[in-house]
Design a protein around this motif. Structure first.
Motif, PDB file in Angstrom:
ATOM      1  N   UNK A  58       0.822  -1.154  -0.035  1.00  0.00           N
ATOM      2  CA  UNK A  58       0.070   0.102   0.118  1.00  0.00           C
ATOM      3  C   UNK A  58       0.855   1.094  -0.019  1.00  0.00           C
ATOM      4  N   UNK A  59       2.377   1.205   0.342  1.00  0.00           N
ATOM      5  CA  UNK A  59       2.977   2.435   0.258  1.00  0.00           C
ATOM      6  C   UNK A  59       3.932   2.093  -0.585  1.00  0.00           C
ATOM      7  N   UNK A  60       3.967   2.696  -1.574  1.00  0.00           N
ATOM      8  CA  UNK A  60       5.141   2.586  -2.709  1.00  0.00           C
ATOM      9  C   UNK A  60       6.257   3.076  -2.447  1.00  0.00           C
ATOM     10  N   UNK A  90       6.545  11.546  -6.836  1.00  0.00           N
ATOM     11  CA  UNK A  90       5.428  11.447  -6.090  1.00  0.00           C
ATOM     12  C   UNK A  90       4.897  10.019  -6.603  1.00  0.00           C
ATOM     13  N   UNK A  91       4.261   9.183  -5.767  1.00  0.00           N
ATOM     14  CA  UNK A  91       3.726   7.814  -6.251  1.00  0.00           C
ATOM     15  C   UNK A  91       2.466   7.750  -5.098  1.00  0.00           C
ATOM     16  N   UNK A  92       1.265   7.278  -5.731  1.00  0.00           N
ATOM     17  CA  UNK A  92      -0.088   7.100  -5.140  1.00  0.00           C
ATOM     18  C   UNK A  92      -0.284   5.566  -5.499  1.00  0.00           C
ATOM     19  N   UNK A  93      -1.039   4.926  -4.531  1.00  0.00           N
ATOM     20  CA  UNK A  93      -1.606   3.585  -4.555  1.00  0.00           C
ATOM     21  C   UNK A  93      -3.166   3.490  -4.067  1.00  0.00           C
ATOM     22  N   UNK A  94      -3.906   3.287  -4.613  1.00  0.00           N
ATOM     23  CA  UNK A  94      -5.230   2.864  -4.164  1.00  0.00           C
ATOM     24  C   UNK A  94      -5.837   1.665  -4.469  1.00  0.00           C
ATOM     25  N   UNK A  95      -6.697   1.247  -3.621  1.00  0.00           N
ATOM     26  CA  UNK A  95      -7.275  -0.462  -3.674  1.00  0.00           C
ATOM     27  C   UNK A  95      -8.593  -0.304  -3.099  1.00  0.00           C
ATOM     28  N   UNK A 112       0.135   7.545  -0.484  1.00  0.00           N
ATOM     29  CA  UNK A 112       0.847   8.549  -1.072  1.00  0.00           C
ATOM     30  C   UNK A 112       2.322   8.362  -0.723  1.00  0.00           C
ATOM     31  N   UNK A 113       3.309   8.559  -1.696  1.00  0.00           N
ATOM     32  CA  UNK A 113       4.627   8.471  -1.343  1.00  0.00           C
ATOM     33  C   UNK A 113       5.578   9.637  -1.958  1.00  0.00           C
ATOM     34  N   UNK A 114       6.768   9.807  -1.442  1.00  0.00           N
ATOM     35  CA  UNK A 114       7.660  10.534  -2.245  1.00  0.00           C
ATOM     36  C   UNK A 114       8.972   9.554  -2.152  1.00  0.00           C
ATOM     37  N   UNK A 115       9.559   9.257  -3.574  1.00  0.00           N
ATOM     38  CA  UNK A 115      10.653   8.632  -3.842  1.00  0.00           C
ATOM     39  C   UNK A 115      11.785   9.222  -4.504  1.00  0.00           C
ATOM     40  N   UNK A 116      13.108   9.451  -3.752  1.00  0.00           N
ATOM     41  CA  UNK A 116      13.960   9.893  -4.505  1.00  0.00           C
ATOM     42  C   UNK A 116      15.259   8.827  -4.471  1.00  0.00           C
ATOM     43  N   UNK A 117      16.330   9.149  -4.965  1.00  0.00           N
ATOM     44  CA  UNK A 117      17.441   8.272  -5.137  1.00  0.00           C
ATOM     45  C   UNK A 117      17.863   7.876  -3.814  1.00  0.00           C
ATOM     46  N   UNK A 118      17.947   8.517  -2.778  1.00  0.00           N
ATOM     47  CA  UNK A 118      18.606   8.231  -1.513  1.00  0.00           C
ATOM     48  C   UNK A 118      17.398   7.678  -0.403  1.00  0.00           C
TER      49      UNK A 118
END
Length: 638
Positions: free
Chosen positions: A110-112, A148-153, A204-210
């Motif tokens: 649920x958390x990308x 930014x990334x999202x996930x819904x189910x 909702x997530x925020x993903x970066x290289x580190x």
């Protein structure tokens, strides 16, 4: 750790899915089900259940009431899971001192935690079950843009009362507890076994290289009938917040710092004859931080902290324990040193646990107990080549008694018992030996595990032979069960092996499009009260599964026979459970078109319509497993 661990994912998970986690995992070696009907069952691992088996959701506590009673369902839907991991043996120390029996980690995604820039992906699925005229549908969508990334189910599941091969109650149960004159025996259909469940989640997530940071919010609702009583049903709901994140390479020699947090507002109401009778609530959190490091003085591993709190309330006409607060704080580590083909592994955990009962007019003044638990393990893993490995581990573990084991004092309708706790119980401790052999390639692959665990002050629920009424007086019709400590021993083994009849498994990716496998799974456990020499109650019997698996391109077929031996090793006031043999057949077909995949499957269950009963179930005399049925489903992924 290279030891007793198993996982379900992909098409294997699709085929194994049942309404409950216990039934979904029941065919894994060493795992069985507490089976309280089709809506409520937890996994039993190596003969142990309840608080000794830790069920996790994405690595954190489920924060529900499922460990308190076998009629309480888990608060998540198996059909939405990406994978399920089952860990037995010493690695369970990393997840809590109350995970002596084993750990089940349900992963839902649920958390990308990866970049999905410019990508949209998802899945839709559905299935129909003929044995209960049931259906299940679920949908998932996720994507991302500039980090930014999202996930819904969302999902829904419903089922009517399920069909059974014959009478619901055994002959012995009919003789022991006859129904009122003129009342027919339940036959062909299991009364009061229907269910309806739905849920929705968004993250909702925020993903970066580190690293990454994300959160998810989940609403879950389950309304299910209890086959233990014809006019009882449970209405359950949970609101859950999850937070998860990590920093990659934040400092020299630090691979990763990861953190997880879950908060839950859980409640369910048990209705009897349409009236709300008993209410359960559990408000709490679970937080965990782990630091993975590179080799320091030759050692590589992880250290961490964990904190949990549970505010547990039982109220109403059948409240059997006072409101309680359980809080624990822990430190843990796992380290590994490798020298050529030999690895030395050691781990440890310290838990400070406080259990407090609140002042209550029925149960009296507040009481507080605190426990300091130290657990640890040492082990060796020998890996002579890529084909073979062997691991041996010695584990000492300590577990604090639960609030129920300490403070219970009342009638528990679901198990038809009057529970009496012991506020003076001390911590439970164990010493275990675990051996695992594994073969990864060749014409034969698989693993063999053996274990022996000795418990000092093993806390169990034992009948006293006294009959109690609802007010606690000595004249009544409810058998008294007291929590007490004894000496106990568990000895067992698990086998999972596959004979590859057409092509051997190699370290390279399998190229053959046609394969035929013969898979054998088996497990056995002997558990006894060392003080009396008698078996402990509800210990699963020997299980053996043989399966032929055929694969040709996109097509797959599996024919399996599942044998459960009679359980003749019985505790006091326990009845023998006869053997059963189930025959199942499944067919699968996969269609791939570009980025989309369609998985179709049909599964015939209990094709011989066998009357099968789980010895580990409190309801084995009253509720059999479902009869003959067909499952048809599909999953579309893009």
């Amino acid at each position: 750790m290279d030891q007793s661990a198993s996982a379900l994912s992909g098409q294997d998970l699709n085929l194994a899915i049942e309404p409950t986690l216990g039934q979904t995992l029941a065919q894994m070696p060493g795992v069985s089900s507490s089976y309280f009907g089709p809506a409520a069952s937890r996994p039993i691992i190596r003969g142990q259940d309840g608080d000794r088996v830790r069920v996790l959701q994405n690595g954190l506590n489920t924060l529900d009431a499922s460990a308190a009673s076998p009629d309480h369902a888990l608060s998540f839907e198996p059909a939405n899971l990406k994978s399920v991991e089952v860990v037995r043996g010493p690695a369970t120390l990393l997840y809590g001192s109350n995970a002596i029996g084993g750990v089940v980690n349900a992963i839902d995604g649920r958390i990308v935690d990866e970049k999905l820039d410019g990508t949209i992906r998802g899945s839709m699925g559905g299935r129909h079950t003929s044995v209960d005229n049931g259906y299940q549908t679920n949908v998932m969508l996720e994507g991302g843009w500039e980090g930014l990334a999202f996930h819904v189910e969302a999902f829904t599941r419903a089922a009517e009362d399920f069909r059974i091969p014959g009478n619901a109650r055994t002959v012995g149960e009919q003789e022991l507890n006859p129904l009122p004159a003129g009342t027919p025996e339940p036959n062909k259909v299991m009364p009061n076994s229907n269910l309806r469940t739905e849920g929705v989640s968004g993250g909702l997530s925020y993903v970066w290289d580190e690293g990454f940071f994300g959160f998810s919010w989940t609403e879950y609702h389950n309304n299910y009938a209890s086959p233990a009583d014809s006019d009882v049903f449970i209405d359950m709901s949970q609101t859950r917040l999850d937070v998860r994140g990590a920093f990659y390479r934040p400092l020299p020699r630090i691979k990763e710092i990861s953190y997880r947090f879950a908060w839950s507002d859980y409640e369910h109401t048990e209705f009897e004859s349409g009236m709300d009778n008993t209410e359960f609530k559990n408000d709490g959190y679970d937080a965990r931080v782990e630091v993975k490091h590179e080799k320091i003085a030759g050692m590589e591993g992880v250290v961490g902290l964990q904190s949990e709190r549970s505010d547990f309330f039982v109220g109403g006409a059948e409240a059997f324990m006072p409101p309680t607060i359980t809080a624990s704080n822990a430190m843990f580590f796992f380290e590994e040193v490798t020298r050529g083909t030999l690895s030395f592994q050691f781990s440890g955990r310290y838990d400070h646990v406080g259990v407090e009962s609140r002042s209550n007019p029925v149960f009296g003044p507040a009481q507080t107990r605190t426990f300091e638990n130290l657990s640890g393990s040492v082990g060796f893993v020998y890996t002579p080549n890529d084909e073979y490995s062997a691991a041996f581990t010695i584990t000492h573990a300590e577990r604090a008694p639960t609030s129920q084991e300490l403070f219970a004092n009342g009638r528990h309708v679901a198990t038809d018992s009057f529970l009496v706790g012991d506020a003076g119980l001390g911590a439970e401790s164990s010493l275990g030996f675990d051996l695992n052999l594994r073969k990864r390639t060749g014409w034969v692959t698989g693993s063999l595990s053996g274990y022996h665990t000795r418990y000092r002050d093993f806390i169990g629920q034992f009948p006293t032979g006294v009959m109690i009424d609802t007010d606690g007086d000595l004249i009544g019709d409810t058998p008294e069960q007291r929590y007490r400590a004894t000496q106990a021993q568990f000895l067992g083994a698990e086998l999972e092996t596959t004979f590859h009849l057409l092509h051997p498994i190699t370290s390279e990716e399998q190229q053959a499009s046609t394969n035929l496998h013969w898979q054998v799974k088996a497990d056995v456990v002997r558990a006894r009260d060392a003080s009396t020499g008698r078996s402990l109650p509800r210990i699963p019997p020997f299980h053996l599964t043989n399966a032929l698996i055929f694969e040709h391109g996109s097509f797959g077929a599996r024919l399996e026979g599942i044998y459960a031996a009679p359980q003749d090793r019985l505790a006091a006031n326990e009845f023998r459970t006869p053997s059963y043999f189930l025959v199942n057949l499944s067919l699968t077909y996969r269609i791939i078109q570009g980025r989309t995949t369609m998985d179709l499957y049909v599964k015939g269950m209990n094709l011989t319509n066998e009357d099968a009963r789980e010895h580990a179930s409190f309801l084995k005399e009253r509720v059999p497993l479902p009869g003959r049925g067909l499952v048809a489903g599909l999953k579309w992924s893009f």
